[in-house]
Write a protein that holds these residues in place. Structure first.
Motif, PDB file in Angstrom:
ATOM      1  N   ASP A   1     -95.431 -50.130  -6.451  1.00  0.00           N
ATOM      2  CA  ASP A   1     -95.023 -49.970  -5.302  1.00  0.00           C
ATOM      3  C   ASP A   1     -95.662 -51.024  -4.772  1.00  0.00           C
ATOM      4  OD1 ASP A   1     -95.027 -49.106  -2.824  1.00  0.00           O
ATOM      5  OD2 ASP A   1     -95.682 -47.559  -3.172  1.00  0.00           O
ATOM      6  N   PRO A   2     -95.109 -51.679  -3.817  1.00  0.00           N
ATOM      7  CA  PRO A   2     -95.670 -52.832  -2.943  1.00  0.00           C
ATOM      8  C   PRO A   2     -96.318 -51.978  -2.217  1.00  0.00           C
ATOM      9  CG  PRO A   2     -93.475 -53.217  -2.308  1.00  0.00           C
ATOM     10  CD  PRO A   2     -93.863 -51.584  -3.406  1.00  0.00           C
ATOM     11  N   ALA A   3     -96.829 -50.882  -1.782  1.00  0.00           N
ATOM     12  CA  ALA A   3     -97.601 -50.193  -1.232  1.00  0.00           C
ATOM     13  C   ALA A   3     -99.034 -50.347  -2.004  1.00  0.00           C
ATOM     14  CB  ALA A   3     -97.214 -49.474  -0.629  1.00  0.00           C
ATOM     15  N   GLY A   4     -98.958 -50.203  -3.183  1.00  0.00           N
ATOM     16  CA  GLY A   4    -100.311 -49.636  -3.938  1.00  0.00           C
ATOM     17  C   GLY A   4    -101.314 -51.355  -4.389  1.00  0.00           C
ATOM     18  N   VAL A   5    -100.438 -52.709  -4.037  1.00  0.00           N
ATOM     19  CA  VAL A   5    -100.714 -53.613  -3.785  1.00  0.00           C
ATOM     20  C   VAL A   5    -101.478 -53.512  -2.582  1.00  0.00           C
ATOM     21  CG1 VAL A   5    -100.525 -56.368  -3.701  1.00  0.00           C
ATOM     22  CG2 VAL A   5     -99.152 -55.074  -5.496  1.00  0.00           C
ATOM     23  N   ASP A   6    -100.816 -52.964  -1.928  1.00  0.00           N
ATOM     24  CA  ASP A   6    -101.522 -53.398   0.172  1.00  0.00           C
ATOM     25  C   ASP A   6    -103.434 -53.111  -0.056  1.00  0.00           C
ATOM     26  OD1 ASP A   6     -99.858 -55.434   0.724  1.00  0.00           O
ATOM     27  OD2 ASP A   6     -98.601 -54.164   1.235  1.00  0.00           O
ATOM     28  N   HIS A   7    -102.923 -51.497  -0.801  1.00  0.00           N
ATOM     29  CA  HIS A   7    -103.970 -50.349  -0.676  1.00  0.00           C
ATOM     30  C   HIS A   7    -105.129 -51.584  -1.935  1.00  0.00           C
ATOM     31  CE1 HIS A   7    -102.586 -47.419   1.442  1.00  0.00           C
ATOM     32  NE2 HIS A   7    -101.262 -46.824   0.722  1.00  0.00           N
ATOM     33  N   LEU A   8    -104.898 -51.883  -3.110  1.00  0.00           N
ATOM     34  CA  LEU A   8    -105.298 -52.253  -3.615  1.00  0.00           C
ATOM     35  C   LEU A   8    -106.751 -53.756  -2.990  1.00  0.00           C
ATOM     36  CD1 LEU A   8    -107.696 -53.085  -6.487  1.00  0.00           C
ATOM     37  CD2 LEU A   8    -105.268 -54.364  -7.226  1.00  0.00           C
ATOM     38  N   VAL A   9    -106.081 -54.626  -1.941  1.00  0.00           N
ATOM     39  CA  VAL A   9    -106.422 -55.473  -1.141  1.00  0.00           C
ATOM     40  C   VAL A   9    -107.032 -55.207  -0.144  1.00  0.00           C
ATOM     41  CG1 VAL A   9    -105.341 -57.182   0.539  1.00  0.00           C
ATOM     42  CG2 VAL A   9    -104.300 -56.978  -1.527  1.00  0.00           C
TER      43      VAL A   9
ATOM     44  N   ALA B   1    -101.992 -58.408  -9.589  1.00  0.00           N
ATOM     45  CA  ALA B   1    -101.306 -57.453  -8.535  1.00  0.00           C
ATOM     46  C   ALA B   1     -99.825 -58.183  -8.000  1.00  0.00           C
ATOM     47  CB  ALA B   1    -102.163 -56.453  -7.653  1.00  0.00           C
ATOM     48  N   LEU B   2    -100.534 -59.111  -7.182  1.00  0.00           N
ATOM     49  CA  LEU B   2    -100.059 -60.006  -6.103  1.00  0.00           C
ATOM     50  C   LEU B   2     -98.579 -60.841  -7.011  1.00  0.00           C
ATOM     51  CD1 LEU B   2    -102.965 -60.966  -3.284  1.00  0.00           C
ATOM     52  CD2 LEU B   2    -100.862 -59.770  -2.684  1.00  0.00           C
ATOM     53  N   GLU B   3     -98.749 -61.090  -7.774  1.00  0.00           N
ATOM     54  CA  GLU B   3     -97.765 -62.344  -8.748  1.00  0.00           C
ATOM     55  C   GLU B   3     -96.755 -61.305  -9.266  1.00  0.00           C
ATOM     56  OE1 GLU B   3     -98.179 -65.037 -12.396  1.00  0.00           O
ATOM     57  OE2 GLU B   3     -99.500 -63.657 -12.500  1.00  0.00           O
ATOM     58  N   ALA B   4     -97.192 -60.183  -9.642  1.00  0.00           N
ATOM     59  CA  ALA B   4     -95.820 -59.444  -9.613  1.00  0.00           C
ATOM     60  C   ALA B   4     -95.291 -59.186  -8.962  1.00  0.00           C
ATOM     61  CB  ALA B   4     -96.760 -58.370 -10.622  1.00  0.00           C
ATOM     62  N   HIS B   5     -95.480 -59.176  -7.519  1.00  0.00           N
ATOM     63  CA  HIS B   5     -94.800 -58.868  -6.349  1.00  0.00           C
ATOM     64  C   HIS B   5     -94.074 -59.922  -6.282  1.00  0.00           C
ATOM     65  CE1 HIS B   5     -94.813 -54.554  -6.079  1.00  0.00           C
ATOM     66  NE2 HIS B   5     -96.011 -54.921  -6.997  1.00  0.00           N
ATOM     67  N   ASP B   6     -94.588 -61.406  -6.822  1.00  0.00           N
ATOM     68  CA  ASP B   6     -94.119 -62.803  -6.268  1.00  0.00           C
ATOM     69  C   ASP B   6     -94.486 -63.112  -4.945  1.00  0.00           C
ATOM     70  OD1 ASP B   6     -92.360 -63.480  -8.320  1.00  0.00           O
ATOM     71  OD2 ASP B   6     -90.810 -62.037  -7.304  1.00  0.00           O
TER      72      ASP B   6
END
Length: 116
Positions: free
Chosen positions: A4-12, A37-42
């Protein structure tokens, strides 16, 4: 696996809040996790920036345990962005050798070979 892209933003956001509240130690490895995590979403440019922030934190805190991995990741992202990447990987190998972390040296060496 759900990415979930939102999860990446939460981690950031969580890692940034660590800095904001004065938590400096242990931020370095989290920056590596943020980058992956960011890499996994290009989101490669952001991943590179996360590595740069981790490297800057390492300079401030003297925390070097995860330095070879951050340098290796930064080299990978530099290659993806069309930037000079060899110095990042060469430094990752040198630091890993200094630390005696043969696994991290091997990972950076393999990355160097794969990108050459």
């Amino acid at each position: 696996m759900d990415r979930d892209p939102a999860g990446v933003d939460h981690l950031v956001t969580a890692v940034q809040r660590m800095w904001d509240v004065g938590m400096r130690m242990l931020r370095v490895p989290y920056q590596g996790h943020v980058a992956e995590a960011l890499e996994a979403h290009d989101r490669i440019r952001e991943a590179a920036r996360a590595c740069d922030e981790g490297l800057a934190t390492s300079e401030i805190t003297g925390e070097r345990l995860h330095l070879p991995e951050l340098l290796r990741l930064r080299g990978r992202y530099a290659a993806s962005l069309g930037e000079e990447w060899q110095p990042w990987l060469e430094r990752a190998i040198a630091v890993a050798d200094e630390q005696g972390t043969t696994r991290l040296a091997a990972l950076a060496t393999r990355e160097l070979t794969d990108l050459s």
